[in-house]
Design a protein around this motif. Structure first.
Motif, PDB file in Angstrom:
ATOM      1  N   VAL A   1       0.830  -1.208   0.000  1.00 60.13           N
ATOM      2  CA  VAL A   1       0.000   0.000   0.000  1.00 60.13           C
ATOM      3  C   VAL A   1       0.863   1.257   0.000  1.00 60.13           C
ATOM      4  CG1 VAL A   1      -1.794   1.319   1.218  1.00 60.13           C
ATOM      5  CG2 VAL A   1      -1.820  -1.168   1.326  1.00 60.13           C
ATOM      6  N   VAL A   2       0.504   2.205  -0.861  1.00 64.10           N
ATOM      7  CA  VAL A   2       1.057   3.556  -0.776  1.00 64.10           C
ATOM      8  C   VAL A   2       0.012   4.382  -0.031  1.00 64.10           C
ATOM      9  CG1 VAL A   2       1.792   5.608  -2.035  1.00 64.10           C
ATOM     10  CG2 VAL A   2       2.354   3.332  -2.932  1.00 64.10           C
ATOM     11  N   PRO A   3       0.306   4.794   1.217  1.00 64.01           N
ATOM     12  CA  PRO A   3      -0.725   5.456   2.024  1.00 64.01           C
ATOM     13  C   PRO A   3      -0.952   6.912   1.631  1.00 64.01           C
ATOM     14  CG  PRO A   3       1.312   5.299   3.268  1.00 64.01           C
ATOM     15  CD  PRO A   3       1.563   4.607   1.963  1.00 64.01           C
ATOM     16  N   SER A   4      -2.093   7.416   2.036  1.00 62.99           N
ATOM     17  CA  SER A   4      -2.440   8.819   1.852  1.00 62.99           C
ATOM     18  C   SER A   4      -2.399   9.515   3.208  1.00 62.99           C
ATOM     19  CB  SER A   4      -3.830   8.920   1.229  1.00 62.99           C
ATOM     20  OG  SER A   4      -4.185  10.271   1.035  1.00 62.99           O
ATOM     21  N   CYS A   5      -2.717  10.799   3.200  1.00 66.05           N
ATOM     22  CA  CYS A   5      -2.832  11.557   4.446  1.00 66.05           C
ATOM     23  C   CYS A   5      -3.801  12.711   4.208  1.00 66.05           C
ATOM     24  CB  CYS A   5      -1.468  12.091   4.894  1.00 66.05           C
ATOM     25  SG  CYS A   5      -0.725  13.217   3.695  1.00 66.05           S
ATOM     26  N   LEU A   6      -4.236  13.338   5.271  1.00 69.68           N
ATOM     27  CA  LEU A   6      -5.232  14.397   5.146  1.00 69.68           C
ATOM     28  C   LEU A   6      -4.693  15.616   4.402  1.00 69.68           C
ATOM     29  CD1 LEU A   6      -6.867  14.175   8.700  1.00 69.68           C
ATOM     30  CD2 LEU A   6      -7.598  13.059   6.591  1.00 69.68           C
TER      31      LEU A   6
END
Length: 251
Positions: free
Chosen positions: A80-85
């Motif tokens: 997974v390549v994570p996201s952020c707000l």
């Protein structure tokens, strides 16, 4: 060859993230190496995979050129390549970057020099802005989850229009892999009517598999699990496995 699939609908709540995670898990069950990329600033996919939205490295930093695309391997074999707000801010921050629609494509190409994946699934934000354009420019196929609801057909023309523009100007290889009907309840006359209307309107572009309304699909992400880890005998698991079989046939 790695197949890159963007999962998109600019309407929220249609099962976009649910489809991305569980289709990826089904493909992984079929012994495929799968990477998920969370391009949504809400970071629902990141959290649903059991990762924190406070990860030090995310797609946001990679898009800004701070480091390569960070792909975290989960215990279940998916990456997974994570996201952020903060990712939502990227739309305005990158607006003056030359080739801004091609940033993700370049990052993926660089990652594939050192890591091998059979499939990359990109969870798009519920909009048709710069982040979605980056996903469409990177993708070979587009999967559009559509709720079996009356308003679902609204906006399909807009998506189709955007796809044609992207094909003409940025990515001639982009094709609609299929439309998948989600949250389907065969007991509801409205659901059946909408499903028939979608099938009539888009014919061979609609997957034969429909994703039935299933409480396990809503419960699994709360535990940070995909549907196969949470309840492999559920209707949700059966439906996403059938969808994966159709996706494996995309050429």
């Amino acid at each position: 060859m790695t197949k890159i699939i963007a999962v998109l609908n600019h309407k929220g709540g249609v099962g976009k993230t649910t489809t991305t995670i569980n289709l990826a898990a089904a493909l992984q069950q079929k012994k495929k190496r799968v990477l998920l990329i969370d391009m949504d600033g809400q970071a629902n996919l990141t959290e649903s995979c059991g990762l924190s939205i406070e990860e030090e490295q995310t797609v946001y930093g990679a898009m800004k050129g701070e480091y390569p695309l960070p792909a975290f391997e989960l215990g279940n074999g998916l990456s997974v390549v994570p996201s952020c707000l903060d990712l939502s801010a990227a739309e305005s921050e990158l607006i003056n970057e030359p080739g801004r629609e091609l940033i993700l494509k370049g990052l993926i190409a660089k990652l594939l020099e050192s890591r091998k994946f059979d499939y990359i699934l990109i969870d798009c934000p519920p909009s048709l802005g710069l982040l979605t354009l980056n996903a469409l420019t990177s993708a070979d196929f587009l999967i559009i989850p559509v709720q079996a609801q009356f308003l679902a057909m609204r906006g399909m023309a807009k998506i189709t229009n955007v796809i044609e523009i992207v094909k003409t100007r940025l990515n001639p290889n982009l094709n609609i892999g299929g439309i998948v009907i989600t949250q389907f309840d065969k007991r509801k006359t409205l659901n059946k009517s909408v499903a028939e209307l979608i099938s009539e309107s888009f014919c061979d572009k609609v997957f034969k598999t429909v994703i039935r309304d299933n409480v396990a699909l809503a419960e699994a992400p709360i535990k940070g699990l995909n549907i196969f880890e949470y309840n492999k005998n559920s209707n949700g698991a059966k439906d996403y496995m059938e969808l994966a079989k159709e996706v494996l046939k995309l050429k």
